[in-house]
Design a protein around this motif. Structure first.
Motif, PDB file in Angstrom:
ATOM      1  N   ASN A  62     -18.142  50.837 158.490  1.00  0.00           N
ATOM      2  CA  ASN A  62     -17.214  50.013 157.705  1.00  0.00           C
ATOM      3  C   ASN A  62     -15.753  50.291 158.110  1.00  0.00           C
ATOM      4  OD1 ASN A  62     -16.494  48.226 155.589  1.00  0.00           O
ATOM      5  ND2 ASN A  62     -15.948  49.997 154.335  1.00  0.00           N
ATOM      6  N   SER A  63     -15.404  51.573 158.264  1.00  0.00           N
ATOM      7  CA  SER A  63     -14.022  51.920 158.648  1.00  0.00           C
ATOM      8  C   SER A  63     -13.698  51.337 160.025  1.00  0.00           C
ATOM      9  CB  SER A  63     -13.829  53.444 158.709  1.00  0.00           C
ATOM     10  OG  SER A  63     -14.230  54.030 157.510  1.00  0.00           O
ATOM     11  N   ILE A  64     -14.661  51.450 160.950  1.00  0.00           N
ATOM     12  CA  ILE A  64     -14.429  50.922 162.312  1.00  0.00           C
ATOM     13  C   ILE A  64     -14.220  49.402 162.243  1.00  0.00           C
ATOM     14  CG2 ILE A  64     -15.407  50.640 164.635  1.00  0.00           C
ATOM     15  CD1 ILE A  64     -17.169  53.135 164.022  1.00  0.00           C
ATOM     16  N   ASN A  65     -15.100  48.725 161.481  1.00  0.00           N
ATOM     17  CA  ASN A  65     -15.014  47.264 161.410  1.00  0.00           C
ATOM     18  C   ASN A  65     -13.687  46.798 160.828  1.00  0.00           C
ATOM     19  OD1 ASN A  65     -17.494  46.969 162.481  1.00  0.00           O
ATOM     20  ND2 ASN A  65     -18.562  46.722 160.513  1.00  0.00           N
ATOM     21  N   ILE A  66     -13.233  47.479 159.769  1.00  0.00           N
ATOM     22  CA  ILE A  66     -11.977  47.034 159.134  1.00  0.00           C
ATOM     23  C   ILE A  66     -10.796  47.269 160.079  1.00  0.00           C
ATOM     24  CG2 ILE A  66     -10.405  47.398 157.178  1.00  0.00           C
ATOM     25  CD1 ILE A  66     -12.848  47.736 155.420  1.00  0.00           C
ATOM     26  N   LEU A  67     -10.767  48.436 160.740  1.00  0.00           N
ATOM     27  CA  LEU A  67      -9.660  48.685 161.683  1.00  0.00           C
ATOM     28  C   LEU A  67      -9.705  47.665 162.827  1.00  0.00           C
ATOM     29  CD1 LEU A  67      -7.225  50.221 162.706  1.00  0.00           C
ATOM     30  CD2 LEU A  67      -8.759  51.901 163.756  1.00  0.00           C
ATOM     31  N   GLU A  68     -10.910  47.368 163.290  1.00  0.00           N
ATOM     32  CA  GLU A  68     -11.046  46.400 164.392  1.00  0.00           C
ATOM     33  C   GLU A  68     -10.483  45.037 163.973  1.00  0.00           C
ATOM     34  OE1 GLU A  68     -15.000  46.237 165.934  1.00  0.00           O
ATOM     35  OE2 GLU A  68     -14.432  44.830 167.506  1.00  0.00           O
ATOM     36  N   LYS A  69     -10.804  44.603 162.759  1.00  0.00           N
ATOM     37  CA  LYS A  69     -10.316  43.290 162.289  1.00  0.00           C
ATOM     38  C   LYS A  69      -8.790  43.306 162.149  1.00  0.00           C
ATOM     39  CE  LYS A  69     -14.280  41.105 160.335  1.00  0.00           C
ATOM     40  NZ  LYS A  69     -15.294  42.108 159.932  1.00  0.00           N
ATOM     41  N   LEU A  70      -8.247  44.408 161.621  1.00  0.00           N
ATOM     42  CA  LEU A  70      -6.784  44.488 161.468  1.00  0.00           C
ATOM     43  C   LEU A  70      -6.108  44.449 162.842  1.00  0.00           C
ATOM     44  CD1 LEU A  70      -6.458  47.177 158.630  1.00  0.00           C
ATOM     45  CD2 LEU A  70      -5.786  44.771 158.477  1.00  0.00           C
ATOM     46  N   ALA A  71      -6.670  45.199 163.813  1.00  0.00           N
ATOM     47  CA  ALA A  71      -6.074  45.230 165.164  1.00  0.00           C
ATOM     48  C   ALA A  71      -6.133  43.833 165.790  1.00  0.00           C
ATOM     49  CB  ALA A  71      -6.803  46.252 166.027  1.00  0.00           C
ATOM     50  N   GLN A  72      -7.267  43.160 165.604  1.00  0.00           N
ATOM     51  CA  GLN A  72      -7.385  41.803 166.166  1.00  0.00           C
ATOM     52  C   GLN A  72      -6.383  40.848 165.513  1.00  0.00           C
ATOM     53  OE1 GLN A  72     -11.558  41.330 165.524  1.00  0.00           O
ATOM     54  NE2 GLN A  72     -12.096  41.961 167.609  1.00  0.00           N
ATOM     55  N   SER A  73      -6.114  41.069 164.217  1.00  0.00           N
ATOM     56  CA  SER A  73      -5.165  40.178 163.530  1.00  0.00           C
ATOM     57  C   SER A  73      -3.732  40.382 164.062  1.00  0.00           C
ATOM     58  CB  SER A  73      -5.217  40.391 162.012  1.00  0.00           C
ATOM     59  OG  SER A  73      -4.598  41.617 161.673  1.00  0.00           O
ATOM     60  N   LEU A  74      -3.487  41.528 164.728  1.00  0.00           N
ATOM     61  CA  LEU A  74      -2.172  41.762 165.351  1.00  0.00           C
ATOM     62  C   LEU A  74      -2.096  41.101 166.730  1.00  0.00           C
ATOM     63  CD1 LEU A  74      -1.983  45.636 164.716  1.00  0.00           C
ATOM     64  CD2 LEU A  74      -0.748  43.886 163.421  1.00  0.00           C
ATOM     65  N   GLY A  75      -3.236  40.561 167.189  1.00  0.00           N
ATOM     66  CA  GLY A  75      -3.286  39.959 168.529  1.00  0.00           C
ATOM     67  C   GLY A  75      -3.645  40.973 169.603  1.00  0.00           C
ATOM     68  N   SER A  76      -4.084  42.177 169.177  1.00  0.00           N
ATOM     69  CA  SER A  76      -4.415  43.226 170.151  1.00  0.00           C
ATOM     70  C   SER A  76      -5.814  43.023 170.725  1.00  0.00           C
ATOM     71  CB  SER A  76      -4.384  44.603 169.478  1.00  0.00           C
ATOM     72  OG  SER A  76      -3.102  44.908 169.024  1.00  0.00           O
ATOM     73  N   ILE A  77      -6.039  43.666 171.875  1.00  0.00           N
ATOM     74  CA  ILE A  77      -7.367  43.635 172.503  1.00  0.00           C
ATOM     75  C   ILE A  77      -8.007  44.992 172.218  1.00  0.00           C
ATOM     76  CG2 ILE A  77      -8.575  43.430 174.725  1.00  0.00           C
ATOM     77  CD1 ILE A  77      -5.664  42.065 175.499  1.00  0.00           C
ATOM     78  N   VAL A  78      -9.120  44.964 171.478  1.00  0.00           N
ATOM     79  CA  VAL A  78      -9.708  46.222 170.985  1.00  0.00           C
ATOM     80  C   VAL A  78     -10.661  46.835 172.012  1.00  0.00           C
ATOM     81  CG1 VAL A  78     -11.183  47.218 169.192  1.00  0.00           C
ATOM     82  CG2 VAL A  78      -9.460  45.506 168.579  1.00  0.00           C
ATOM     83  N   HIS A  79     -10.517  48.140 172.222  1.00  0.00           N
ATOM     84  CA  HIS A  79     -11.447  48.924 173.044  1.00  0.00           C
ATOM     85  C   HIS A  79     -11.952  50.065 172.178  1.00  0.00           C
ATOM     86  CE1 HIS A  79     -10.043  47.062 176.825  1.00  0.00           C
ATOM     87  NE2 HIS A  79      -8.889  46.997 176.180  1.00  0.00           N
ATOM     88  N   THR A  80     -13.219  50.446 172.360  1.00  0.00           N
ATOM     89  CA  THR A  80     -13.758  51.553 171.574  1.00  0.00           C
ATOM     90  C   THR A  80     -14.307  52.616 172.517  1.00  0.00           C
ATOM     91  OG1 THR A  80     -14.317  49.981 169.847  1.00  0.00           O
ATOM     92  CG2 THR A  80     -15.388  52.113 169.715  1.00  0.00           C
ATOM     93  N   CYS A  81     -13.936  53.870 172.285  1.00  0.00           N
ATOM     94  CA  CYS A  81     -14.457  54.965 173.119  1.00  0.00           C
ATOM     95  C   CYS A  81     -14.315  56.269 172.350  1.00  0.00           C
ATOM     96  CB  CYS A  81     -13.697  55.051 174.445  1.00  0.00           C
ATOM     97  SG  CYS A  81     -11.970  55.502 174.234  1.00  0.00           S
ATOM     98  N   SER A  82     -14.865  57.351 172.900  1.00  0.00           N
ATOM     99  CA  SER A  82     -14.741  58.652 172.226  1.00  0.00           C
ATOM    100  C   SER A  82     -13.296  59.151 172.366  1.00  0.00           C
ATOM    101  CB  SER A  82     -15.699  59.664 172.855  1.00  0.00           C
ATOM    102  OG  SER A  82     -15.220  60.008 174.146  1.00  0.00           O
ATOM    103  N   PRO A  83     -12.856  60.049 171.454  1.00  0.00           N
ATOM    104  CA  PRO A  83     -11.497  60.597 171.569  1.00  0.00           C
ATOM    105  C   PRO A  83     -11.271  61.287 172.919  1.00  0.00           C
ATOM    106  CG  PRO A  83     -12.466  61.180 169.440  1.00  0.00           C
ATOM    107  CD  PRO A  83     -13.558  60.531 170.239  1.00  0.00           C
TER     108      PRO A  83
END
Ligand code: NAP
Length: 288
Positions: free
Chosen positions: A146-167
């Motif tokens: 849920n936390s990942i999904n919400i951050l992803e949606k917020l980032a997309q709403s900024l017009g950003s291109i989301v990438h996911t990987c380990s720290p």
């Protein structure tokens, strides 16, 4: 959504401007009263305060303080939070921050919006800073979907291109393309400035044009941020610097021993190899 932003500088202020435009209610917290006042005047936030307790009712919080203060800020924040609140940070280095923060708050998800300017502070905040820029999300096996999904949606709403990987993969990648260039660029400026002949130095400064502007840009940025990148990403940065040093030694040897064919071969390879690193630049040029 009610969104909290802690640290109303370049990144926090720019996030506030865009998230407000998306219709969210923004609760800002910064260290100085004067910054809070300015954030209200600039329309960065709906509410501003110097106390973390003002964030007790928000749903989502971005911690946008300098890297060295992120986990300390979260520690001070937790007593005031509602138990469902999701926290993220925007720190340019992820491994150590994520390790500490996910122990402090179960709904923590690390993030890094990869956009910036050479300026800092609330006056540097600007709209659309994150548009077409990468936004890296760095979950671990403990991070809730849920936390990942919400951050992803917020980032997309900024017009950003989301990438996911380990720290860890994030830190090793940004060491090559972000932290190493800062150190190389700063070394370039320092080496040129060391020229002992005053007339040569003066003329070089007058002649410096787009090539020097491009290669020196990131070395002329926020010194505090540069130190934090080196301090918190020391191992990956040292590995990248070692690779760079070996390349520089090889090129130096070609020049010293007049191996012009070898130099040309290497420059032909680098001419081709640059392209995959600047895909983003090309796609934003095509989109504009
Ligand atoms: P910045 O412009 O200096 O902003 C940080 C702000 O945090 C300051 O303006 C300061 O506001 C506030 N602050 C400092 N200590 C605080 C505290 N204890 N509590 C609340 N607020 C505090 O720096 P930035 O460039 O936005 O960087 C912030 C974060 O973004 C860093 O973690 C950095 O790694 C990350 N980041 C930076 C870039 C970049 O290119 N700059 C890109 C991506 C991510 P006051 O005026 O109130 O003191």
């Amino acid at each position: 959504m009610k969104i909290g932003i802690i640290g109303l500088g370049l990144i926090g202020g720019s996030l506030g401007l865009d998230l407000r435009k998306c219709g969210h209610i923004i609760y800002g917290v910064s260290r100085k009263e004067s910054t809070c006042r300015r954030a209200l005047e600039k329309g960065v936030v709906n509410h501003a305060n110097i106390n973390l307790s003002s964030l007790s009712t928000v749903d989502f919080i971005f911690i946008c303080t300098p890297i060295g203060l992120i986990s300390q800020t979260l520690k001070q924040l937790t007593p005031h939070l509602n138990s469902e609140a999701i926290i993220t940070d925007v720190g340019s280095v992820k491994t150590s921050i994520v390790k500490e923060c996910e122990l402090l708050w179960p709904n923590f998800v690390g993030g890094h919006p990869m956009a910036g300017t050479a300026e800092q502070g609330i006056e540097a905040a600007q709209e659309n800073l994150f548009k077409n820029a990468p936004y890296v999300i760095t979950p671990t096996e403990k991070t809730s979907k849920n936390s990942i999904n919400i951050l992803e949606k917020l980032a997309q709403s900024l017009g950003s291109i989301v990438h996911t990987c380990s720290p860890e993969i994030h830190d090793q990648s940004v060491a090559w393309i972000s932290h190493l260039p800062v150190i190389i660029s700063a070394s370039l400026i320092a080496a040129c400035s060391e020229e002992k002949e005053k007339n040569i130095l003066k003329l070089a400064q007058k002649l410096a044009s787009s090539g020097f502007r491009d290669t020196s840009r990131v070395g002329g940025g926020n010194p505090e941020l540069g130190v934090m990148m080196a301090k918190y990403n020391q191992t990956a940065l040292l590995h990248a610097l070692q690779g760079y040093r070996e390349q520089l030694d090889e090129i130096t040897e070609y020049i010293k021993t007049e191996q012009w064919d070898s130099l040309e071969k290497l420059l032909m390879i680098t001419q081709k190899e640059r392209s995959p690193f600047i895909q983003l630049e090309k796609s934003s040029e095509n989109n504009s």
